[in-house]
Design a protein around this motif. Structure first.
Motif, PDB file in Angstrom:
ATOM      1  N   THR A  88     -44.358   2.654  -5.990  1.00 14.66           N
ATOM      2  CA  THR A  88     -43.249   1.978  -5.286  1.00 14.66           C
ATOM      3  C   THR A  88     -43.224   0.491  -5.642  1.00 14.66           C
ATOM      4  O   THR A  88     -42.152  -0.091  -5.745  1.00 14.66           O
ATOM      5  CB  THR A  88     -43.369   2.148  -3.768  1.00 14.66           C
ATOM      6  OG1 THR A  88     -44.719   1.871  -3.390  1.00 14.66           O
ATOM      7  CG2 THR A  88     -42.991   3.526  -3.306  1.00 14.66           C
ATOM      8  N   ARG A  89     -44.417  -0.086  -5.839  1.00 12.58           N
ATOM      9  CA  ARG A  89     -44.460  -1.514  -6.172  1.00 12.58           C
ATOM     10  C   ARG A  89     -43.783  -1.768  -7.521  1.00 12.58           C
ATOM     11  O   ARG A  89     -42.954  -2.656  -7.649  1.00 12.58           O
ATOM     12  CB  ARG A  89     -45.906  -1.996  -6.213  1.00 12.58           C
ATOM     13  CG  ARG A  89     -45.980  -3.506  -6.025  1.00 12.58           C
ATOM     14  CD  ARG A  89     -47.381  -4.039  -6.169  1.00 12.58           C
ATOM     15  NE  ARG A  89     -48.391  -3.191  -5.554  1.00 12.58           N
ATOM     16  CZ  ARG A  89     -49.637  -3.112  -6.014  1.00 12.58           C
ATOM     17  NH1 ARG A  89     -50.003  -3.787  -7.063  1.00 12.58           N
ATOM     18  NH2 ARG A  89     -50.531  -2.359  -5.412  1.00 12.58           N
ATOM     19  N   THR A 135     -50.793   6.107  -7.789  1.00 14.28           N
ATOM     20  CA  THR A 135     -50.706   6.152  -6.323  1.00 14.28           C
ATOM     21  C   THR A 135     -49.282   5.821  -5.886  1.00 14.28           C
ATOM     22  O   THR A 135     -48.523   5.193  -6.632  1.00 14.28           O
ATOM     23  CB  THR A 135     -51.666   5.132  -5.686  1.00 14.28           C
ATOM     24  OG1 THR A 135     -51.270   3.827  -6.112  1.00 14.28           O
ATOM     25  CG2 THR A 135     -53.108   5.394  -6.080  1.00 14.28           C
ATOM     26  N   LEU A 136     -48.946   6.237  -4.687  1.00 10.65           N
ATOM     27  CA  LEU A 136     -47.606   5.979  -4.142  1.00 10.65           C
ATOM     28  C   LEU A 136     -47.374   4.477  -4.053  1.00 10.65           C
ATOM     29  O   LEU A 136     -46.287   3.977  -4.349  1.00 10.65           O
ATOM     30  CB  LEU A 136     -47.490   6.633  -2.758  1.00 10.65           C
ATOM     31  CG  LEU A 136     -46.086   6.636  -2.166  1.00 10.65           C
ATOM     32  CD1 LEU A 136     -45.162   7.538  -2.950  1.00 10.65           C
ATOM     33  CD2 LEU A 136     -46.128   7.063  -0.708  1.00 10.65           C
ATOM     34  N   ASP A 137     -48.447   3.769  -3.682  1.00 13.56           N
ATOM     35  CA  ASP A 137     -48.343   2.322  -3.517  1.00 13.56           C
ATOM     36  C   ASP A 137     -47.979   1.637  -4.832  1.00 13.56           C
ATOM     37  O   ASP A 137     -47.022   0.852  -4.901  1.00 13.56           O
ATOM     38  CB  ASP A 137     -49.695   1.797  -2.988  1.00 13.56           C
ATOM     39  CG  ASP A 137     -49.680   0.290  -2.841  1.00 13.56           C
ATOM     40  OD1 ASP A 137     -48.721  -0.207  -2.219  1.00 13.56           O
ATOM     41  OD2 ASP A 137     -50.595  -0.377  -3.361  1.00 13.56           O
ATOM     42  N   SER A 138     -48.730   1.994  -5.899  1.00 14.34           N
ATOM     43  CA  SER A 138     -48.459   1.341  -7.188  1.00 14.34           C
ATOM     44  C   SER A 138     -47.094   1.762  -7.720  1.00 14.34           C
ATOM     45  O   SER A 138     -46.364   0.955  -8.302  1.00 14.34           O
ATOM     46  CB  SER A 138     -49.559   1.686  -8.193  1.00 14.34           C
ATOM     47  OG  SER A 138     -49.520   3.054  -8.512  1.00 14.34           O
TER      48      SER A 138
END
Lengths: 240, 281
Positions: free
Chosen positions: A207-208, A202-205
């Motif tokens: 970028t994190r 996912t984009l979230d993981s």
């Protein structure tokens, strides 16, 4: 065999249509699924139901619908529970999983720090003469410091791009078939997990993790960059 | 900042002391050096290995600090400067030519020169133009896009000379510039340095024990055990250079010294033949 709401014990014969494996032997041994209308007829409940399960798009997005249901059904004789309260054990497993994920990220950060620090220190040793020349001919130490820091960031950005590229292709390839870990099926059953893991990027993981490694790279680049500013010019010019 | 005095000295060194320490063992490198170099001079520091030549050059070039004394270069006391001031001083006042060329190996010859120009604040295009100009001055214009490892030792040293002069320094300090070159290439390099000294009036201070370099000097300063033990004062040329292309070949320092001594001997023998000069009554 079951018990009706009025306490009467009843029994019924059903034809077996299939066996569902949840992955958890305890559940598979004690649970039988029957159609809703068959259950309602059997228990003489008319069209009423005892439980309604509402499924949210994500397990993290339950607070808002829960609040809305509580407001809409307040005063009525309903008990509205979020999944965390309904099954505290699952919540504990998820908390454990998050902690485990954090440990993995910390290990990754430690690896990135060590790797970049090592690479940069070796590069610093090899480039001692070059840096000495640069300082000798008029490069300020602050310029050397930022040059090395930028190099560390570029290194991690290139590595990150390469890693995400390869990882993304792998996720794409495995998104349908998944990673089959049936060999370890017993262990997965214990954790209520499907032995086939479907990878998800996912984009979230993304970028994190990239953000974490970028910060780690900057931290790892600070020490070699600082060391570079302490180079003894005349000594470094004598090195070959 | 110390204002330059009325003298034409661009480098003044007074009672300079410098000691290296290996553990608790002191190794004195400079023992009270006194020295003065005039603007536009082509001076050579001579002496055996360990005599303190390189240390003196490094201190004058603000690459190393000293324990005691005074070093005034172009009117500025460099021993009182901090790291950043020294770096900026080097950038704007000194050009360096090192024994092992010391070019940045990942940059081309042109980029090596343009880099120092950009450090001085030049725009990229201007610095590249300046680099091309200086590459042509040292006859390396056609090899500007080669990296140092694709150039011979002599070619690399020419690029180093171009880099040293590209920032328009007041002084060029050269530490054993011919040591890694064969005799012919070394002579060619010294010709080039002399021509540049004549053309631009830049002060050159060179350390070397190469006889060809010593011959090219307009002043020779001999160091031993960290002290100046002998100076040959500047001698005005008695004969014009036979060839402008390579003055070192035709008018070496030793030839000029010998000529001077021959003339002196001739004059004194002529005096002896004539007998004592009659006293005035």
């Amino acid at each position: 065999m079951a018990q009706r709401p009025n306490g009467e014990m009843v029994s019924e014969i059903f034809f077996l249509r299939g066996i569902l494996e949840t992955g958890a032997p305890q559940i598979d041994r004690t649970l039988a699924l029957i159609p809703l209308n068959a259950a309602q007829a059997w228990f003489k409940m008319g069209e009423s139901v005892t439980d309604i399960v509402i499924r949210a798009s994500s397990h993290e997005d339950t607070a808002s619908p829960l609040q809305r249901f509580n407001q809409a059904l307040s005063g009525d004789d309903y008990e509205i529970l979020a999944w965390q309260d309904l099954d505290p054990m699952v919540r504990q497993w998820l908390e454990f999983s998050d902690a485990y994920g954090l440990i993995i990220i910390l290990v990754v950060v430690a690896l990135v720090l060590t790797e970049i620090l090592n690479t940069m220190l070796i590069a610093l040793y090899e480039r001692q003469k070059e840096l000495g020349i640069m300082i000798a001919i008029g490069t300020r130490k602050s310029q050397i410091f930022f040059m090395l820091l930028i190099e560390a960031v570029i290194l991690i950005l290139l590595g990150g791009a390469l890693g995400y590229g390869v990882g993304g292709l792998l996720v794409l390839h495995l998104s349908d078939s998944g990673i089959d870990l049936s060999y370890f099926a017993n262990a997965f059953k214990f954790f209520y997990m499907d032995p086939v893991i479907l990878p998800l990027l996912t984009l979230d993981s993304a970028t994190r993790i990239l953000g974490t490694t970028l910060v780690a790279a900057l931290l790892a680049g600070l020490y070699p960059a600082w060391r570079a500013t302490k180079i003894e010019i005349s000594q470094s010019l004598r090195t070959f | 900042m110390i204002q330059p005095d009325n003298s034409s000295a661009i480098i003044t060194v007074k009672k300079l002391h410098k000691c290296y320490w290996v553990g608790s063992m002191p190794f004195p490198a400079l023992n009270g050096v006194n020295l003065s170099i005039d603007r536009g001079e082509f001076a050579v520091l001579a002496g055996r290995s360990g005599s303190g030549k390189s240390t003196l050059l490094n201190v004058i070039g603000a690459l190393e600090s000293a324990d005691n004394g005074e070093v005034i270069v172009n009117g500025e006391n460099i021993l009182g400067m901090n790291h950043t001031e020294r770096t900026l001083f080097r950038l704007h006042n000194i050009g360096f030519v090192f024994q092992s060329y010391n070019l940045i190996r990942v940059l081309s010859a042109r980029e090596n020169i343009a880099y120092v120009c950009q450090l001085q604040g030049m725009e990229k295009k201007e610095s590249e133009g300046n680099a091309d100009h200086w590459l042509n001055e040292v006859d390396m214009g056609h090899l500007g896009y080669r990296r140092p490892d694709q150039l011979s030792g002599g070619q690399q040293q020419r690029v180093a000379v171009a880099r040293a002069l590209a920032t328009n320094p007041k002084i060029v300090l050269a530490d054993e510039p011919t040591a890694n070159l064969d005799t012919k290439t070394g002579q060619k390099l010294m010709c080039l340095l002399q021509q540049l000294n004549d053309k631009f009036g830049t002060t050159f201070l060179i350390s070397s024990h190469d006889p060809d370099v010593k011959n090219a000097a307009s002043r020779l300063i001999k160091l031993a055990d960290g002290q100046v033990v002998r100076k040959w004062e500047k001698i005005p040329p008695t004969t014009p250079p036979l060839s402008k292309a390579c003055p070192i070949k035709n008018l070496p320092f030793t030839q000029r010294v010998r000529q001077f001594l021959r003339d002196k001997r001739k004059r004194s023998s002529q005096k002896d033949k004539k007998g004592p000069t009659p006293r005035r009554s």
